[in-house]
Scaffold this active site. Structure first.
Site, PDB file in Angstrom:
ATOM      1  N   GLU A   1      25.861  -8.478  38.500  1.00 45.96           N
ATOM      2  CA  GLU A   1      26.662  -8.151  39.811  1.00 45.96           C
ATOM      3  C   GLU A   1      27.868  -8.258  39.160  1.00 45.96           C
ATOM      4  OE1 GLU A   1      25.686  -8.822  43.453  1.00 45.96           O
ATOM      5  OE2 GLU A   1      26.055 -10.719  42.875  1.00 45.96           O
TER       6      GLU A   1
ATOM      7  N   GLU B   1      17.199 -10.757  44.138  1.00 48.48           N
ATOM      8  CA  GLU B   1      17.555 -11.571  45.135  1.00 48.48           C
ATOM      9  C   GLU B   1      16.777 -11.255  46.478  1.00 48.48           C
ATOM     10  OE1 GLU B   1      22.069 -12.034  42.795  1.00 48.48           O
ATOM     11  OE2 GLU B   1      19.404 -10.839  43.208  1.00 48.48           O
TER      12      GLU B   1
ATOM     13  N   ALA C   1      23.680 -16.745  39.182  1.00 48.89           N
ATOM     14  CA  ALA C   1      23.925 -18.237  39.612  1.00 48.89           C
ATOM     15  C   ALA C   1      23.189 -19.363  39.460  1.00 48.89           C
ATOM     16  CB  ALA C   1      24.402 -17.928  41.442  1.00 48.89           C
TER      17      ALA C   1
ATOM     18  N   GLY D   1      23.460 -12.496  39.488  1.00 54.98           N
ATOM     19  CA  GLY D   1      24.693 -12.930  38.741  1.00 54.98           C
ATOM     20  C   GLY D   1      25.611 -11.940  38.146  1.00 54.98           C
TER      21      GLY D   1
END
Length: 189
Positions: free
Chosen positions: A101, A121, A54, A98
């Site tokens: 992901e 994270e 992100a 991300g």
């Protein structure tokens, strides 16, 4: 010829995922899904990064609830995982946070020899918001998934291949040709 190529195009930001990119990515995947001529989708990034997570600069000014419900984590973020047509990820460079992901929503994965995969994270006291704590242990061995999730360390491409996170590891200049050849095989079938 039956393949939709989607390229994340924020190379100066290591393809960090912001609201605009996520909206455009969701629109591109949705358009490919709706196009009867498209049989397979290939998603790639730049030489240095598939996607580096992100865009924290965009998130910095927002509250938790605003970040949680914006395009980074809302319906747009699920466009790849919801797609019914096969999606191939062509990964060069970083595929972290991300980006990893997003990768977990794809069906097949080609990685460059220099690719890196990880979820950092935990280092900031965060839970991967895209569901990696659930999806990753279903895709790779439990103990490896837990190591990634709980330590924030990353894997190189060879290790990612060994554990089944990616299908193939190739030299960087072969990532796109391999992905497109695989897509063409799928389309012929």
């Amino acid at each position: 010829d039956y393949v939709s190529l989607i390229r994340l195009n924020r190379p100066d930001a290591m393809n960090a995922l912001n609201s605009t990119l996520m909206r455009e990515l969701a629109a591109a995947v949705t358009a490919a899904e709706a196009n009867d001529k498209v049989r397979c989708i290939v998603i790639t990034g730049s030489e240095k990064a598939f996607a580096a997570g992100a865009d924290v600069k965009e998130m910095a000014e927002k509250s938790f609830i605003d970040v949680y419900f914006d395009d980074l984590f809302g319906p747009e973020a699920q466009a790849i995982a919801r797609a019914r047509k096969p999606i191939i990820a062509a990964v060069n460079g970083l595929c972290v946070a991300g980006g990893l992901e997003m990768l977990q929503g794809t069906d097949l994965r080609i990685a460059a020899e220099h690719a890196k995969f990880g979820l950092a994270e935990v280092r900031w006291g965060l839970v991967p918001a895209g569901g990696s704590h659930i999806r990753l242990p279903r895709q790779i061995p439990w103990v490896v998934a837990m190591e990634l999730l709980l330590t924030g360390e990353s894997l190189d491409a060879r290790r990612a291949l060994e554990i089944g996170l990616v299908n193939r590891v190739v030299p960087a200049d072969r990532v796109m040709p391999e992905a497109l050849e695989l897509a063409e095989k799928i389309c012929r079938n």
